[in-house]
Design an enzyme around this catalytic site. Sequence first.
Site, mmCIF file in Angstrom:
data_model
loop_
_atom_site.group_PDB
_atom_site.id
_atom_site.type_symbol
_atom_site.label_atom_id
_atom_site.label_comp_id
_atom_site.label_asym_id
_atom_site.label_seq_id
_atom_site.Cartn_x
_atom_site.Cartn_y
_atom_site.Cartn_z
ATOM 1 N N TYR A 68 0.887 -1.163 0.011
ATOM 2 C CA TYR A 68 0.020 0.177 -0.070
ATOM 3 C C TYR A 68 0.932 1.126 0.040
ATOM 4 C CZ TYR A 68 -3.036 3.555 2.141
ATOM 5 O OH TYR A 68 -3.581 4.518 2.666
ATOM 6 N N ASP A 88 10.134 -6.894 -3.714
ATOM 7 C CA ASP A 88 8.917 -7.333 -2.918
ATOM 8 C C ASP A 88 8.791 -8.842 -3.073
ATOM 9 O OD1 ASP A 88 6.125 -7.570 -1.989
ATOM 10 O OD2 ASP A 88 6.166 -5.336 -1.730
ATOM 11 N N ILE A 126 13.479 -9.907 1.628
ATOM 12 C CA ILE A 126 14.408 -9.136 2.089
ATOM 13 C C ILE A 126 15.783 -10.005 2.775
ATOM 14 C CG2 ILE A 126 13.388 -7.065 2.448
ATOM 15 C CD1 ILE A 126 12.642 -7.659 5.551
ATOM 16 N N PHE A 137 9.803 -0.460 3.411
ATOM 17 C CA PHE A 137 8.604 -0.643 3.733
ATOM 18 C C PHE A 137 8.132 -2.023 3.950
ATOM 19 C CE2 PHE A 137 8.794 2.996 0.795
ATOM 20 C CZ PHE A 137 8.248 4.068 1.436
ATOM 21 N N TYR A 172 4.446 -6.289 17.810
ATOM 22 C CA TYR A 172 4.655 -5.533 16.262
ATOM 23 C C TYR A 172 5.241 -4.176 16.472
ATOM 24 C CZ TYR A 172 3.272 -2.132 12.574
ATOM 25 O OH TYR A 172 3.465 -0.891 11.612
ATOM 26 N N ARG A 209 -7.940 8.815 16.362
ATOM 27 C CA ARG A 209 -6.433 8.660 15.744
ATOM 28 C C ARG A 209 -6.179 9.733 14.799
ATOM 29 N NH1 ARG A 209 -6.510 5.715 19.418
ATOM 30 N NH2 ARG A 209 -6.478 3.412 19.494
ATOM 31 N N ARG A 222 -11.495 -3.149 22.809
ATOM 32 C CA ARG A 222 -10.692 -4.221 22.354
ATOM 33 C C ARG A 222 -9.377 -3.880 23.374
ATOM 34 N NH1 ARG A 222 -9.326 -3.666 16.280
ATOM 35 N NH2 ARG A 222 -8.441 -1.657 17.151
HETATM 36 N N1 LIG Z 1 -0.576 1.021 6.892
HETATM 37 C C1 LIG Z 1 -0.304 2.069 8.193
HETATM 38 O O1 LIG Z 1 -1.422 2.370 8.574
HETATM 39 C C2 LIG Z 1 1.101 1.889 8.729
HETATM 40 C C3 LIG Z 1 1.216 2.621 9.992
HETATM 41 C C4 LIG Z 1 2.290 2.571 10.637
HETATM 42 C C5 LIG Z 1 3.316 1.865 10.070
HETATM 43 N N2 LIG Z 1 3.321 1.258 8.832
HETATM 44 C C6 LIG Z 1 4.542 0.578 8.185
HETATM 45 O O2 LIG Z 1 4.560 0.790 7.015
HETATM 46 C C7 LIG Z 1 4.923 -0.310 6.152
HETATM 47 C C8 LIG Z 1 3.910 -0.351 4.938
HETATM 48 O O3 LIG Z 1 2.682 -0.732 5.221
HETATM 49 P P1 LIG Z 1 1.556 -1.148 4.363
HETATM 50 O O4 LIG Z 1 0.400 -0.849 4.906
HETATM 51 O O5 LIG Z 1 2.091 -0.620 3.079
HETATM 52 O O6 LIG Z 1 1.687 -2.706 4.309
HETATM 53 P P2 LIG Z 1 1.599 -3.674 2.920
HETATM 54 O O7 LIG Z 1 1.386 -5.143 3.721
HETATM 55 O O8 LIG Z 1 0.632 -3.142 1.827
HETATM 56 O O9 LIG Z 1 3.175 -3.527 2.594
HETATM 57 C C9 LIG Z 1 4.203 -4.428 2.760
HETATM 58 C C10 LIG Z 1 4.928 -4.888 1.655
HETATM 59 O O10 LIG Z 1 6.250 -5.535 2.048
HETATM 60 C C11 LIG Z 1 6.297 -6.797 1.327
HETATM 61 N N3 LIG Z 1 7.005 -7.610 2.247
HETATM 62 C C12 LIG Z 1 6.539 -7.917 3.341
HETATM 63 N N4 LIG Z 1 7.654 -8.906 4.186
HETATM 64 C C13 LIG Z 1 8.588 -8.954 3.057
HETATM 65 C C14 LIG Z 1 9.778 -9.472 2.840
HETATM 66 N N5 LIG Z 1 10.251 -10.499 3.844
HETATM 67 N N6 LIG Z 1 10.469 -9.618 1.900
HETATM 68 C C15 LIG Z 1 10.085 -8.720 0.708
HETATM 69 N N7 LIG Z 1 8.781 -8.010 0.874
HETATM 70 C C16 LIG Z 1 8.331 -8.118 1.895
HETATM 71 C C17 LIG Z 1 4.998 -7.134 1.157
HETATM 72 O O11 LIG Z 1 4.662 -8.107 0.250
HETATM 73 C C18 LIG Z 1 4.012 -5.827 0.886
HETATM 74 O O12 LIG Z 1 4.119 -5.759 -0.447
HETATM 75 C C19 LIG Z 1 4.997 -1.351 7.003
HETATM 76 O O13 LIG Z 1 6.350 -1.499 7.466
HETATM 77 C C20 LIG Z 1 4.392 -1.188 8.149
HETATM 78 O O14 LIG Z 1 4.772 -1.616 9.147
HETATM 79 C C21 LIG Z 1 2.006 1.228 8.393
#
Ligand SMILES: NC(=O)c1ccc[n+]([C@@H]2O[C@H](COP(=O)([O-])OP(=O)(O)OC[C@H]3O[C@@H](n4cnc5c(N)ncnc54)[C@H](O)[C@@H]3O)[C@@H](O)[C@H]2O)c1
Length: 366
Positions: free
Chosen positions: A58, A78, A98, A117, A185, A265, A325
Site C-alpha cells: 500500500y 517485494d 529481504i 516498507f 509489532y 486517531r 478491544r
Molecule cells: N498502513 C499503516 O497505517 C501503517 C502505519 C504505521 C506503519 N506502517 C508500516 O509501513 C510499512 C508499509 O505498510 P503497508 O500498509 O503498505 O503494508 P503492506 O502489507 O501493504 O506492504 C508491505 C509490503 O512488504 C512486502 N513484504 C513483507 N515482507 C517482506 C519480505 N520479507 N521480503 C520482501 N517483501 C516483503 C509485502 O509483500 C508488501 O508488499 C510497514 O512496514 C508497516 O509496518 C504502516
Amino acid sequence: MFRRVRLAPSTDLPLAASLRVDSCNTPDHLQIPALKYHVREKTEEESLAVLVVGGAGYIGSHAARVLRSRGYDAIIYDNLSTGYRELAEGFDLVVGDIADSAKLAPILRRCDAVMHFAAHAYVGESVTNPKKYYHNNVTAALALLDAVMESRVRRFIFSSTCAVYGNPVKVPITEGNPRQPVNPYGATKLAFENALEAYGRAYGLKYVSFRYFNAAGADDSGSIGEKHEPETHLIPLIFDAIRGKRAALEIFGDDYPTPDGTCIRDYIHVNDLAEAHVLGLEYLTKADSAAMNLGTGQGYSVKEVAAKVEQVTEHKVPIHIGPRRAGDPAELVADPSLAESLLKWRARRSLDDIIRTAWNWAQKAR
Ligand SMILES: NC(=O)c1ccc[n+]([C@@H]2O[C@H](COP(=O)([O-])OP(=O)(O)OC[C@H]3O[C@@H](n4cnc5c(N)ncnc54)[C@H](O)[C@@H]3O)[C@@H](O)[C@H]2O)c1
C-alpha cells in the site's frame, strides 16, 4: 531544490571492509580503514535510483510513484507476501525476500538509497504469532540492512510506527515520548529503529525512521490504493459496511474518555507520507539521521470518521457498538512539528481528501 549527487567510493577497498568505524573506542586490531566518499554530481540524464523495498504494498506503491514524479528511478523489491503485482505495474519489480542477501546484492549495486516498507503489520497477529513478526521485521530486516552495508548505499529510510510509543504519556505525541511498545509489532519496529541508531553511530549509515500514524486514502489517479487481506483499517472497513460486505462497522467501545466515547486517531493521507519520504531522502544529503513522527496533528474519533464517510459518499454507515478491544489507547495523535521543521513538510490533505480518494479507489477495485 535537491542537488542530484551520487556517492562514489574513492578507494578500491573491498566494500566488506569499507564500513566506517568510530575510531575512538575501537582496539587497533579491529580498526577498519575509513572509506572516504567523494561526491560526484550526476549528469542531467542520470537519475538517482531508489530501491523501494515493499513497494508492491500500500504505502510503498504510492512512494514509488511520488519518487518517479520527482525524477528518481524507483526499483521495487517485494516478495508479494501481502503485496500485489498490479500495485507495482509500470515499475521494475524484482520479486524477492529481504532475507535473500544474494538476490539483493546486485540490485543494491544499481541503487543510491533504500526505502524499507516491507514488514508484517497486524498488531493482533503479532500477539498470537510473535515469531512471525520477529523473523520478518527484525531478523530478515537485519539481513537487508547488512546487505545495504555491503553495498555503497548509505541512505536508508525506514517505515516505523507510532506503535513504538505504546500508551503515550502525553498527547499530542512528540518524538521525546518514551518508546515503550505494548505489543510485539511495536517492539519489532523499535528493535529495528535501535539497530539503525547503532549502525548509524558505528558505520556512518544515514537514516530516517518515520513513525507513521494512521495511513489512509489513495492516489488521485484511482489506479492504486489500500489493499490489505485481511483488512483491519477503519476507512476500508467502513466502506465494506456500506457495501454490505460486512453487516455493520464494529466499533470497539464507546466509553473512552473522549468527547463521543470512541477512540481518536490521526489519519494521514498516504501521498502526504510518500512526499515526506522523498524529502527525507533529500534531507539526508545535508543533515544527520533522525526519527520523526508523520501525522497531521489533528485527531478524529471513530464516530467522526464514520460521519465524514456518510457525508462524502452519501451512504449510510451501519454501526454496531461492541466491547473495548484490549490494548487500544484512547487517543493517538502526532505532534508533527519536528518533521515540519526539519523537512519543511506538512500534511496537506484533509480527512475529506482521504475519504474521497479512498472511496474512488474502493469503487474501482471492487
Ligand atoms: N498502513 C499503516 O497505517 C501503517 C502505519 C504505521 C506503519 N506502517 C508500516 O509501513 C510499512 C508499509 O505498510 P503497508 O500498509 O503498505 O503494508 P503492506 O502489507 O501493504 O506492504 C508491505 C509490503 O512488504 C512486502 N513484504 C513483507 N515482507 C517482506 C519480505 N520479507 N521480503 C520482501 N517483501 C516483503 C509485502 O509483500 C508488501 O508488499 C510497514 O512496514 C508497516 O509496518 C504502516
